[in-house]
Motif scaffolding. Structure first.
Motif, PDB file in Angstrom:
ATOM      1  N   GLN A   1      22.902  10.351 -25.114  1.00  0.00           N
ATOM      2  CA  GLN A   1      23.223   9.665 -26.208  1.00  0.00           C
ATOM      3  C   GLN A   1      22.943   8.163 -25.610  1.00  0.00           C
ATOM      4  N   PRO A   2      21.856   7.800 -26.198  1.00  0.00           N
ATOM      5  CA  PRO A   2      21.745   6.320 -26.280  1.00  0.00           C
ATOM      6  C   PRO A   2      23.495   5.717 -25.756  1.00  0.00           C
ATOM      7  N   SER A   3      23.354   3.767 -25.383  1.00  0.00           N
ATOM      8  CA  SER A   3      24.748   4.187 -24.948  1.00  0.00           C
ATOM      9  C   SER A   3      25.474   2.841 -25.988  1.00  0.00           C
ATOM     10  N   TRP A   4      24.463   2.825 -27.766  1.00  0.00           N
ATOM     11  CA  TRP A   4      25.356   1.939 -28.181  1.00  0.00           C
ATOM     12  C   TRP A   4      24.546   2.239 -29.976  1.00  0.00           C
ATOM     13  N   CYS A   5      25.286   1.672 -31.286  1.00  0.00           N
ATOM     14  CA  CYS A   5      24.625   1.777 -32.215  1.00  0.00           C
ATOM     15  C   CYS A   5      24.061   0.525 -32.372  1.00  0.00           C
ATOM     16  N   TYR A   6      23.605   0.133 -32.967  1.00  0.00           N
ATOM     17  CA  TYR A   6      21.766   1.552 -33.392  1.00  0.00           C
ATOM     18  C   TYR A   6      20.802   1.608 -33.153  1.00  0.00           C
ATOM     19  N   LEU A   7      20.272   3.025 -32.630  1.00  0.00           N
ATOM     20  CA  LEU A   7      19.355   3.009 -31.458  1.00  0.00           C
ATOM     21  C   LEU A   7      19.144   4.352 -31.697  1.00  0.00           C
ATOM     22  N   ALA A   8      17.764   4.300 -31.541  1.00  0.00           N
ATOM     23  CA  ALA A   8      17.244   5.508 -31.876  1.00  0.00           C
ATOM     24  C   ALA A   8      15.632   5.954 -31.321  1.00  0.00           C
ATOM     25  N   TYR A   9      15.432   7.599 -30.847  1.00  0.00           N
ATOM     26  CA  TYR A   9      14.366   7.675 -30.945  1.00  0.00           C
ATOM     27  C   TYR A   9      13.569   7.353 -31.289  1.00  0.00           C
ATOM     28  N   CYS A  10      12.325   6.957 -30.859  1.00  0.00           N
ATOM     29  CA  CYS A  10      10.487   6.860 -32.035  1.00  0.00           C
ATOM     30  C   CYS A  10       9.968   8.459 -31.325  1.00  0.00           C
ATOM     31  N   ALA A  11       9.241   7.620 -32.377  1.00  0.00           N
ATOM     32  CA  ALA A  11       8.075   8.940 -32.343  1.00  0.00           C
ATOM     33  C   ALA A  11       7.160   8.685 -32.693  1.00  0.00           C
ATOM     34  N   GLU A  12       5.868   8.825 -31.907  1.00  0.00           N
ATOM     35  CA  GLU A  12       4.355   8.595 -32.557  1.00  0.00           C
ATOM     36  C   GLU A  12       3.357   9.796 -32.327  1.00  0.00           C
ATOM     37  N   LEU A  13       2.235   9.657 -33.108  1.00  0.00           N
ATOM     38  CA  LEU A  13       1.034  10.739 -32.726  1.00  0.00           C
ATOM     39  C   LEU A  13       0.831  11.525 -31.129  1.00  0.00           C
ATOM     40  N   PRO A  14       0.508  11.876 -31.269  1.00  0.00           N
ATOM     41  CA  PRO A  14      -0.670  12.354 -29.685  1.00  0.00           C
ATOM     42  C   PRO A  14      -1.903  11.687 -29.370  1.00  0.00           C
ATOM     43  N   PHE A  15      -2.528  11.645 -30.384  1.00  0.00           N
ATOM     44  CA  PHE A  15      -3.566  11.274 -30.244  1.00  0.00           C
ATOM     45  C   PHE A  15      -3.316   9.131 -30.316  1.00  0.00           C
ATOM     46  N   GLN A  16      -3.119   8.965 -29.340  1.00  0.00           N
ATOM     47  CA  GLN A  16      -2.851   7.394 -29.279  1.00  0.00           C
ATOM     48  C   GLN A  16      -3.512   6.408 -28.514  1.00  0.00           C
ATOM     49  N   VAL A  17      -2.987   5.213 -28.764  1.00  0.00           N
ATOM     50  CA  VAL A  17      -4.088   4.842 -27.273  1.00  0.00           C
ATOM     51  C   VAL A  17      -3.352   4.464 -26.246  1.00  0.00           C
ATOM     52  N   SER A  18      -3.917   4.454 -25.368  1.00  0.00           N
ATOM     53  CA  SER A  18      -3.591   4.568 -23.620  1.00  0.00           C
ATOM     54  C   SER A  18      -3.052   3.411 -23.225  1.00  0.00           C
ATOM     55  N   ALA A  19      -4.190   2.649 -23.669  1.00  0.00           N
ATOM     56  CA  ALA A  19      -4.346   0.970 -23.008  1.00  0.00           C
ATOM     57  C   ALA A  19      -5.538   0.378 -23.437  1.00  0.00           C
ATOM     58  N   GLN A  20      -5.557  -1.396 -23.983  1.00  0.00           N
ATOM     59  CA  GLN A  20      -5.792  -1.491 -24.674  1.00  0.00           C
ATOM     60  C   GLN A  20      -6.259  -3.074 -24.458  1.00  0.00           C
ATOM     61  N   ASN A  21      -7.047  -3.933 -24.115  1.00  0.00           N
ATOM     62  CA  ASN A  21      -7.249  -5.546 -23.474  1.00  0.00           C
ATOM     63  C   ASN A  21      -8.201  -6.186 -24.581  1.00  0.00           C
ATOM     64  N   GLU A  22      -8.192  -7.423 -24.600  1.00  0.00           N
ATOM     65  CA  GLU A  22      -9.545  -8.143 -25.696  1.00  0.00           C
ATOM     66  C   GLU A  22     -10.381  -7.462 -25.737  1.00  0.00           C
ATOM     67  N   THR A  23     -11.550  -7.070 -24.908  1.00  0.00           N
ATOM     68  CA  THR A  23     -12.823  -5.967 -25.356  1.00  0.00           C
ATOM     69  C   THR A  23     -12.701  -4.607 -25.529  1.00  0.00           C
ATOM     70  N   SER A  24     -11.709  -3.999 -24.851  1.00  0.00           N
ATOM     71  CA  SER A  24     -11.977  -2.545 -24.930  1.00  0.00           C
ATOM     72  C   SER A  24      -9.990  -1.534 -25.036  1.00  0.00           C
ATOM     73  N   ILE A  25     -10.869  -0.305 -26.136  1.00  0.00           N
ATOM     74  CA  ILE A  25      -9.277   0.141 -26.650  1.00  0.00           C
ATOM     75  C   ILE A  25      -9.448   1.634 -25.621  1.00  0.00           C
ATOM     76  N   THR A  26      -8.490   1.589 -24.563  1.00  0.00           N
ATOM     77  CA  THR A  26      -8.256   3.050 -24.186  1.00  0.00           C
ATOM     78  C   THR A  26      -7.660   4.427 -24.821  1.00  0.00           C
TER      79      THR A  26
END
Length: 745
Positions: free
Chosen positions: A259-284
């Protein structure tokens, strides 16, 4: 010596590594723990025979290190001694841990008093005892078993948890859920995971989205602890964080949520095909592989073939040579036998360029205004300082961005880091250090003014200023900052010399920090005036003394101090001297007067004079005895401080006061019979004479008188003589030589 490391089990038999090089025992232990499991423990004869067959007749290090027991009786094989410890094996038998030195040990006397740590064994998992690595004690259908969370979890398939959900019509709260056991996230039909990066607030169907501050595990079956943060009010970790467990299964993650400590807090979700890192000229990019599948990555009309890596680790691929602050759409296809699946799409952006021209525009005591160039209309900014993030929208127009940071502490150095933000992706950031204007010092005039100098005290905070500047008469003086470590107030004393007496000066003090001056604080002070050049007695009487002195100037008044009292005396108009009479004094008394010149409440050093009042005349001065050639005079004595001068026939006789309270008698001899003489008696105190009293007497007369007196009280002979002398005066009788004798009737 050489050594043997334990390397786990192969099948059901222990596996060992025998070194070909030599180390001491501690180095061998460190090597085994870093590269294998630990130095070998020989727990039975079978293991002893296996190691003997590996090392032959050699001497090797094994894992046993003395025979020590913990206080609960359990054996101690772990060692964590500090350098040079143990240093007294014969005398100190107890061990302390220093947690300022990574918890390293030292042997100490058991009688030494120290704080201590207690432990209580964790309750055993009933029905499970000790579960193998990668499993958990899980209750299913009322039965408690050691089960793998990868096969025993609860599905969470709430589409509102998606990081792409920006609907703010209703906020969810995961504090209302009684979390129990392990959970696997889904978005639609695809396995999802909790984000590893800060999620913008008011997403994922909640007010403060929850994300994990760290990476997911990369070893198959590995369970790790991760801190969960919440994004709110410009901070990526606003509310109190909490900890969850994460396990990597084959192609997905499971989570033991709390349980989180306060409301309103909730867990987020995203798909596993995801961005691992990014900078100005590349996306991992990162994704899980399902089998020995290869992949095709498609974007911008190009395709890239990607081989499936060995092992169970996720697949990572970096796309380079991209444009900063640009959105890209990637499609990932799994390929089995030249057949592609339907593919998964992911939209990601490169980090924007950093803003240029970041500079300080204005600084004040409590604010700093920064300025920088816009990147473009689509790029906003995050300004980070003192652990806080402030979101700043890109203004309209082409001019620079100005932003004022307020409520700062005076005289404090701040480091600001500015990130350009494009679709929640930050640039690498550019930093600038600036200091606020220091606070003004407090400035006081001390009691050390004299005719040519004024001593000031500056009261300042030593971390607010590197030094001070004192400004007066068109000159500036640098004053070093007070000594002292850490925070705190310090006094700085500064004496300004070579000044003119009785003159007003204006001093302005500035605190200076890194060439920034405070607004300045001023104080007006005056040097002490000169003393009057003449201070003397003008006249005196029994009850008053008149003093006289020269004026200093028209701006200078005076204070006359005596007997613990002070009298303010205004300088009169004109150029003549000042005369002042002190009245109601005691006769024949010494007084010390101190005269101060005063200019704007500042006094001179003062000049002194000691004078005495005129003493009183002697009491009861009368004729005591006489004959043809002598006259005896009689008067009352004051005290031994007051002497007398008797003046007659142009001569003066000094008569010292006798000790004691009795009367004074003095006989004047060698006189002429039947001759009138006038005697004048002066009291004398410190060479000052009284006004004098007179008496006239004649030599050569003998008179007899018969008097009868009645007295209501008994009188002494002397008192009777005084009464008779007074009686003679009342009736105008001449002075007689008078002697009273007591005769019995």
């Amino acid at each position: 010596m050489q050594f043997v490391c334990y390397n786990g089990t192969v099948g059901e038999s222990p596996s060992y590594f025998v070194s070909t090089f030599s180390l001491n025992w501690t180095e061998a232990q460190r090597f085994c723990r870093a590269n294998y499991v630990d130095l070998a423990s020989i727990r039975n004869q079978t293991e002893n025979e296996i190691i003997r067959s590996l090392v032959g007749a050699s001497n090797v290090w094994i894992g046993l290190y003395r025979e020590k027991l913990w206080s609960d009786g359990s054996p101690s094989l772990f060692r964590h001694w500090a350098d040079g410890q143990p240093n007294d094996p014969s005398g100190d038998h107890c061990v302390a841990g220093s947690f300022t030195d990574s918890g390293r040990w030292s042997d100490e006397s058991c009688s030494l008093s120290l704080p201590f740590v207690c432990y209580r064994p964790a309750p055993s998992c009933a029905g499970c005892q000790c579960c193998p690595s990668g499993t958990e004690c899980i209750t299913t259908n009322g039965a408690v078993q050691c089960l793998d969370p990868c096969a025993n979890y609860t599905k969470l398939n709430d589409t509102w948890r998606s990081t792409n959900n920006t609907d703010q019509s209703f906020f969810r709260c995961d504090r209302d859920i009684a979390w129990n056991g392990w959970y696997r996230f889904y978005l639609g039909q695809s396995s999802a995971q909790i984000p590893e990066k800060c999620v913008a607030e008011r997403r994922c169907g909640t007010l403060a989205p929850l994300w994990i501050n760290g990476t997911h595990p990369v070893q198959f079956n590995e369970i790790v602890n991760r801190t969960v943060c919440s994004s709110y009010y410009g901070s990526c970790c606003y509310f109190t964080p909490h900890t969850i467990q994460v396990k990597l299964c084959y192609g997905y993650y499971v989570y033991k949520l709390q349980q989180p400590s306060w409301c309103y807090l909730a867990y987020c979700a995203e798909l596993p095909f995801q961005v691992s890192a990014q900078n100005e000229t590349s996306i991992t990019l990162r994704w899980f592989k399902v089998s020995t599948t290869s992949f095709v990555l498609q974007f911008n009309g190009t395709e890239t073939n990607i081989s499936s890596p060995d092992g169970d680790r996720p697949v990572t691929h970096t796309v380079s040579s991209l444009t900063a602050g640009t959105r890209y759409t990637f499609t990932l296809f799994s390929v089995i036998g030249n057949v592609r699946n339907s593919g998964e799409q992911l939209t990601a952006v490169t980090a924007p360029l950093n803003a240029e021209g970041l500079t300080k525009l204005r600084v004040k005591e409590t604010s700093i205004t920064l300025q920088w160039d816009k990147v473009n209309n689509d790029t906003s900014f995050v300004l980070q300082f003192t652990g806080r993030d402030t979101f700043i929208s890109s203004p309209d127009g082409d001019g620079p961005v100005n932003y004022t940071v307020s409520y700062l502490s005076a005289g404090t150095r701040y480091t600001f880091t500015l990130f350009s933000v494009f679709e929640n992706i930050r640039s690498s950031g550019v930093s600038i250090t600036a200091v606020t204007v220091p606070s003004n010092p407090l400035i006081y005039i001390t009691a050390y003014e004299n005719e040519t100098s004024i001593t000031l005290q500056l009261y300042g905070v030593n971390y607010y200023a590197s030094h001070f500047v004192l400004q007066f008469n068109g000159t500036e003086t640098n004053i070093s900052s007070p000594d002292g470590d850490g925070y705190g107030y310090r006094w700085v004393t500064q004496t300004v010399s070579s000044l003119t007496a009785g003159t007003r000066y204006t001093f302005t003090a500035f605190s200076v920090l890194e060439n920034l001056r405070s607004s300045g604080v001023s104080i007006v002070a005056a040097t002490a005036p000169k003393n009057t050049d003449i201070f003397r007695l003008s006249a005196r009487s029994e009850t008053s003394i008149t003093l006289q002195w020269n004026k200093v100037n028209s701006n200078t008044s005076f204070v006359l101090q005596f007997n613990g009292r002070e009298t303010n005396i205004r300088a009169p108009d004109g150029d003549g001297p000042v005369n002042y009479t002190v009245s109601s004094l005691a006769a024949g008394t010494r007084y010390t007067f101190t005269l101060f010149s005063v200019f704007e409440n500042v006094r001179s050093s003062g000049v002194n004079i000691t004078v005495v009042t005129v003493p009183p005349n002697a009491h009861n001065f009368r004729l005591s005895e006489l004959d043809e050639i002598s006259i005896t005079l009689h008067w009352n004595n004051f005290n031994y401080y007051v002497n007398f001068v008797l003046q007659f026939n142009g001569t003066e006789t000094f008569i010292k006061a006798p000790y004691g309270p009795g009367p004074v008698t003095h006989t004047v001899s060698s006189l002429t019979a039947r001759t009138r003489y006038t005697f004048t008696l002066f009291s004398v105190f410190e060479n000052v004479r009284s006004s004098g009293i007179n008496i006239t007497a004649v030599t050569g007369y003998i008179v007899g008188m018969d008097l009868k007196l009645n007295s209501q009280t008994q009188l002494s002979e002397s008192e009777i003589e005084d009464v008779l002398a007074e009686l003679y005066k009342q009736y105008g009788l001449p002075q007689f030589s008078l002697k009273v004798r007591k005769v019995k009737p």
